[in-house]
Every structure is written in structure tokens, then in C-alpha cells.
Design a protein around this motif. Structure first.
Motif, PDB file in Angstrom:
ATOM      1  N   PRO A  71       4.634   6.500 -22.945  1.00 11.63           N
ATOM      2  CA  PRO A  71       5.575   6.093 -22.219  1.00 11.63           C
ATOM      3  C   PRO A  71       5.299   5.678 -20.809  1.00 11.63           C
ATOM      4  O   PRO A  71       4.161   6.113 -20.529  1.00 11.63           O
ATOM      5  N   MET A  72       6.090   4.874 -20.314  1.00  5.53           N
ATOM      6  CA  MET A  72       5.746   4.353 -18.975  1.00  5.53           C
ATOM      7  C   MET A  72       5.733   5.297 -17.863  1.00  5.53           C
ATOM      8  O   MET A  72       6.717   6.178 -17.971  1.00  5.53           O
ATOM      9  N   THR A  73       5.015   5.562 -16.929  1.00  7.06           N
ATOM     10  CA  THR A  73       4.944   6.321 -15.773  1.00  7.06           C
ATOM     11  C   THR A  73       5.911   5.626 -14.690  1.00  7.06           C
ATOM     12  O   THR A  73       5.532   4.644 -14.296  1.00  7.06           O
ATOM     13  N   ILE A  74       6.859   6.392 -14.110  1.00  4.48           N
ATOM     14  CA  ILE A  74       7.540   5.713 -12.821  1.00  4.48           C
ATOM     15  C   ILE A  74       7.112   6.656 -11.823  1.00  4.48           C
ATOM     16  O   ILE A  74       7.395   7.652 -11.476  1.00  4.48           O
ATOM     17  N   LEU A  75       6.724   5.789 -10.880  1.00  2.60           N
ATOM     18  CA  LEU A  75       6.178   6.404  -9.480  1.00  2.60           C
ATOM     19  C   LEU A  75       7.335   6.705  -8.492  1.00  2.60           C
ATOM     20  O   LEU A  75       7.293   7.516  -7.744  1.00  2.60           O
ATOM     21  N   ALA A  76       8.309   5.607  -8.578  1.00  4.87           N
ATOM     22  CA  ALA A  76       9.411   5.618  -7.551  1.00  4.87           C
ATOM     23  C   ALA A  76      10.204   4.438  -7.879  1.00  4.87           C
ATOM     24  O   ALA A  76      10.231   3.882  -8.905  1.00  4.87           O
ATOM     25  N   THR A  91       0.844  -1.253   0.067  1.00  7.30           N
ATOM     26  CA  THR A  91       0.055   0.009   0.014  1.00  7.30           C
ATOM     27  C   THR A  91       1.011   1.486  -0.098  1.00  7.30           C
ATOM     28  O   THR A  91       0.484   2.414  -0.341  1.00  7.30           O
ATOM     29  N   LEU A  92       2.247   0.933   0.195  1.00  9.52           N
ATOM     30  CA  LEU A  92       3.148   2.171   0.492  1.00  9.52           C
ATOM     31  C   LEU A  92       4.506   2.064  -0.732  1.00  9.52           C
ATOM     32  O   LEU A  92       4.650   0.753  -0.586  1.00  9.52           O
ATOM     33  N   LEU A  93       4.890   2.996  -1.440  1.00 13.76           N
ATOM     34  CA  LEU A  93       5.887   3.042  -2.071  1.00 13.76           C
ATOM     35  C   LEU A  93       7.079   3.298  -1.157  1.00 13.76           C
ATOM     36  O   LEU A  93       7.067   3.629   0.066  1.00 13.76           O
ATOM     37  N   PRO A  94       8.389   2.966  -1.632  1.00 10.41           N
ATOM     38  CA  PRO A  94       9.494   3.132  -0.843  1.00 10.41           C
ATOM     39  C   PRO A  94       9.491   4.767  -0.352  1.00 10.41           C
ATOM     40  O   PRO A  94      10.229   5.028   0.960  1.00 10.41           O
ATOM     41  N   ASP A 121      -2.102   4.820  -3.784  1.00 13.14           N
ATOM     42  CA  ASP A 121      -3.277   5.335  -4.263  1.00 13.14           C
ATOM     43  C   ASP A 121      -2.904   6.703  -4.775  1.00 13.14           C
ATOM     44  O   ASP A 121      -3.209   7.498  -5.964  1.00 13.14           O
ATOM     45  N   GLU A 122      -2.127   7.421  -3.716  1.00 10.71           N
ATOM     46  CA  GLU A 122      -1.826   8.882  -4.121  1.00 10.71           C
ATOM     47  C   GLU A 122      -0.733   9.248  -5.131  1.00 10.71           C
ATOM     48  O   GLU A 122      -0.736   9.770  -5.948  1.00 10.71           O
TER      49      GLU A 122
END
Length: 462
Positions: free
Chosen positions: A46-51, A8-11, A17-18
Motif C-alpha cells: 500500500p502507498m503511504t500518504i504523508l500529506a 523541503t517542506l510539506l503543506p 525528511d521528518e
């Protein structure tokens, strides 16, 4: 095999979700305003990178992917290395920017650390913003030093996207930019798997490739040639490790005719091949080395030229006619200092060598024994190419030179859907994870490749 995470959380600590909501907005803005390199703008998604962290990235849906591309083969110390992030933050608090004519301690220390690792007497460093402009300046230095103009470069090479660099490049990206008026002459380098010299083994390939180059120099006129530039190990063009004796033979040709030998280490340098510089595998000292990418893992744009004493002396009392506003930028060079120190302290170069020798190389060769779509695997350290073919006997590539194919697109999609971000070019998948990659991560990547290559096998004549 899917590695979609249930986190549920990124690094970063942000909720997925946010982050997804931010990513959706970023994607919409990208499509509205960003002009992408090497692309037909309406034909890409293009691929989106969130983290990103270590050897992994998270895409726009929050799915974790093992980064076997190191982005553009530059995140040698992995993503978000805490020491380097902290160094950039500390430098930003101390001195964000200063013009290049002024001394700053980050640039001075970066130059010292680089000069300590270059071979021979390449003890001066001219900093640039990236690899292409490093190549531009290396060629300019060679031309001014020799008073000659022509530069020789091999086919199946890549040297950058700026004007001289793209004309030096020996792959199809040069074609739309090449008018044949840049003073560049191309030649065939050694590549035994697709030999232009009908060689039976590496010794023959070395002998014949050197004879070809020697004859070309004679035909072009040695007194007209300023430099020969070679990627120490060609990267994007296929990771073709030069056979024994070839680089030493090029050095001898250059010495015989007073030609400057430029080693392009932009992709192969700073640990990628299991040594600080790939040229070190061949016990050869070039006159100039171009570098970028791995010098600070691309955390802040940085490149440069390492210069030997003779060429540096040319400009001792004669102004060098070139410079950049951001040459030796404090944030970039602080990142380089932290990167080089971390690589030394954490034995990251040694890790790359061990991974290549013990896990990645043997693992790829084992895949080649089982997958008829693999024509060849080759590489050093964490710098490997998997050559995909439709027929091992004829060596017909899975995608034509200079293009992709539906079959290659299927293989790339299979990698991504199983949780691997690959580096692909024409008919090849390059296995180029960070130099910090762990044994377990490499085995994870090999397992995903094993699955994806079954897709390639379906297109072979077996």
C-alpha cells in the motif's frame, strides 16, 4: 514526465525528511497489524500518504501526485479544505459526541441543509456512518413500508460491502458473499457501449432496457417486490450515464406496482456530476435517496437516507427498528454543514459542471481521437470513465471483467510515475478529481493521461 517535488517542506510545515521517517514507521506497523479491505494481504504494497492539500497528495517518498481519484471518489471539496477543518475543530471543542436520541445543533442543521437540496418531498434524514449502512437502512425501510421482501438491482453496480448491500451489488465483489438467499434479483441496466439488448442508439437502449425490467417485474411478481435500487449514475462499475427516458421509465414502473424507488447517490451525489444530486439530471423524484462520501468529503465518516413523506409517515406511530450509536455524530454533521455551505458559497457544484462541459469532457474526447486504446469515454461533471480496449472493433477490454491485467498495471504505473494518482477498475481509468479542481490541474492530469495511454496503445491491434 515526472512531478517529483524538490520541496523541503510539506503543506503541514513538516520537513519531508521528518515525514518520511514517520511514514516508514507507519508502513512497517501497517504491514505488521493492518488488515486491508478487498485485498490478499501478502500481495499488496500500500502507498503511504504523508500529506494532502487541495487536489494533491504526497506519497511516502515525498513525491506530489495529482489526485484524480478523489481517494474513493469522496473528497469532493478536495483535501484539507480550511473551512471544514476549522468546523471540525470548533465542534470538537464544543461537543465531541452525544448519543443519537438527543438533539444536537450540528445534526439538525445538516439535516436541514440536505433536505433543502433533495428533490421533491424527501425532507426527513436518517443519518448513518457511511454509504453501505445507508443502503441497508433504505432497503429495510422499503421492506417495512411495503410489507414485501424482494429488491431488484442492476448488474454493473456497487452498493456497499455490508451483507444486504454486497448482495445488491452487481459486480464480482458480490460473488464470494452471495448465496442466492438474500431476496435480491439482478437485471441488466442500460449501457449502450456494451449493450445487452443489441441496441443501435440511446433511444433503443432505453426502450429495450425498460422492456426487460418491466418483464422481469412481471415474472417475479410485482406484489413481492419492495424496491428497485439504482445508482443514479453507476460509479465504480463504469460511470454509465442513463440514456434519456430511462430513469423516468423506472419511476413509472415503480408507481404502477407500488414499488419503492431508491436512488443510490453515495458516489454520484453532492456535486460530483455537476448537480447536487445526479438524479436531478433526469427530472425524477425517487422515494428514498442514499448518500455519503461527498456530503462532507469523508472528513469524518457520515452517510444517510433521505426519506419522502409517505415512507416517513409509516413510522410516525410505529417505531422504526434500526439505529446506530453514531447516527448524526456531531463531528461528522458539523463537517457536513461546513462542506455544504462551502460548496454553496464557493460555487463548487457549478465548478464541477463547468469543468466537465468545458475542459475534462472535451479533453478526454480529444485523447480518444488520438489513442486507439480508448474505446469509449463517458461522464458528467467531474465523473468520467475511460474504457480501455485492445481492439476498437471488437471492443475487447484491456483487462477482463472482474480482474486486472499486466497491461492495465503498466498503465496505472505510468500514471503514478508521471505524478497522477488514478482511480482504476478492471479495464477502466476513471477521471474523478475533486469538484474544486482547477482548469490548470485538469490540463495537468490530461497531459499525464496522454503519456500513460501510449503504454495502453502498445497493447492494441492498430
Amino acid at each position: 514526465m515526472t512531478t517529483t517535488t524538490h520541496q523541503t517542506l510539506l503543506p503541514t510545515g513538516q520537513s519531508i525528511d521528518e515525514a518520511r521517517a514517520e511514514g516508514e514507521r507507519a508502513f512497517a506497523l501497517d504491514r505488521a497489524h493492518v488488515f486491508h479491505s478487498w485485498s490478499a494481504q501478502e500481495q499488496i504494497t500500500p502507498m503511504t500518504i504523508l500529506a494532502a492539500e487541495g487536489s494533491y497528495v504526497w506519497d511516502g517518498s515525498g513525491t506530489r501526485l495529482l489526485d484524480f481519484s478523489s481517494q474513493l471518489v469522496n473528497t469532493n471539496i478536495g483535501h484539507q479544505h480550511p473551512t471544514v477543518v476549522a468546523a471540525v475543530q470548533a465542534q470538537a471543542a464544543k461537543l465531541c459526541t452525544i448519543a443519537p436520541q438527543y438533539v444536537n445543533d450540528a445534526r439538525s442543521e445538516a439535516a436541514r441543509l440536505i433536505a433543502e437540496r433533495t428533490p421533491g418531498d424527501l425532507n426527513k434524514v436518517f443519518f448513518t456512518n457511511g454509504g453501505a449502512d445507508a443502503v441497508e437502512h433504505a432497503v429495510r425501510m422499503a421492506r417495512l413500508h411495503t410489507g414485501r421482501y424482494k429488491v431488484l438491482s442492476r448488474y454493473r453496480s456497487y452498493h456497499g460491502g455490508t451483507d444486504t448491500a454486497i448482495n445488491l451489488t452487481g459486480d464480482p465483489r458480490r460473488w464470494p458473499n452471495d448465496r442466492g438467499n438474500s431476496g435480491i434479483v439482478h437485471f441488466n441496466g442500460p449501457f449502450l457501449y456494451r449493450s445487452q439488448f443489441h441496441s443501435a442508439d440511446e433511444a433503443q437502449e432505453t426502450e429495450r432496457a425498460l422492456a426487460h425490467l418491466d418483464q422481469l417485474v412481471a415474472m417475479e411478481g410485482p406484489s413481492t417486490i419492495a424496491a428497485i435500487i439504482l445508482e443514479s449514475v453507476p460509479g465504480t462499475a463504469g460511470i454509465m450515464v442513463p440514456p434519456p427516458g430511462y430513469m423516468a421509465g423506472v419511476r413509472e414502473i415503480c408507481d404502477r406496482h407500488g414499488i419503492v424507488f431508491i436512488a443510490d447517490e453515495v458516489m454520484a451525489g453532492f456535486g460530483r456530476t455537476g448537480k447536487w444530486f445526479a438524479i436531478d439530471h433526469f427530472d425524477v423524484v425517487p422515494d428514498l435517496i442514499t448518500f455519503a462520501k461527498g456530503v462532507n468529503s469523508g472528513y469524518v465518516p457520515l452517510g444517510g437516507v433521505a426519506i419522502n413523506a409517505e415512507i416517513a409517515a409509516t413510522f410516525a406511530n410505529r417505531a422504526y427498528p434500526g439505529g446506530l450509536t453514531y447516527s448524526g455524530h456531531p463531528l461528522a454533521t458539523a463537517a457536513a454543514v461546513a462542506t455544504i455551505n462551502a460548496m454553496e458559497e464557493e460555487k463548487i457544484v457549478e465548478n464541477a459542471a463547468r469543468i466537465g462541459n468545458e475542459i475534462l469532457g472535451p479533453g478526454l474526447r480529444e485523447l480518444a481521437q488520438r489513442h486507439p486504446s480508448i474505446g469509449d469515454v463517458r461522464g458528467l461533471g467531474v465523473f468520467w470513465a475511460i474504457e480501455l480496449v485492445t481492439d476498437r472493433q471488437t471492443r475487447e477490454p484491456l483487462a477482463p471483467y472482474g480482474a486486472s491485467s499486466p497491461a492495465m498495471n503498466e498503465v496505472i504505473a505510468a500514471c503514478k510515475s508521471a505524478g497522477l494518482l488514478p482511480f482504476a477498475n478492471f479495464n477502466r481509468i476513471h477521471a474523478v478529481p475533486p469538484c474544486t479542481v482547477t482548469d490548470a490541474e485538469v490540463r495537468e492530469g490530461l497531459a499525464i493521461l496522454d503519456t500513460a495511454l501510449s503504454v495502453a496503445d502498445a497493447h492494441t491491434a492498430h
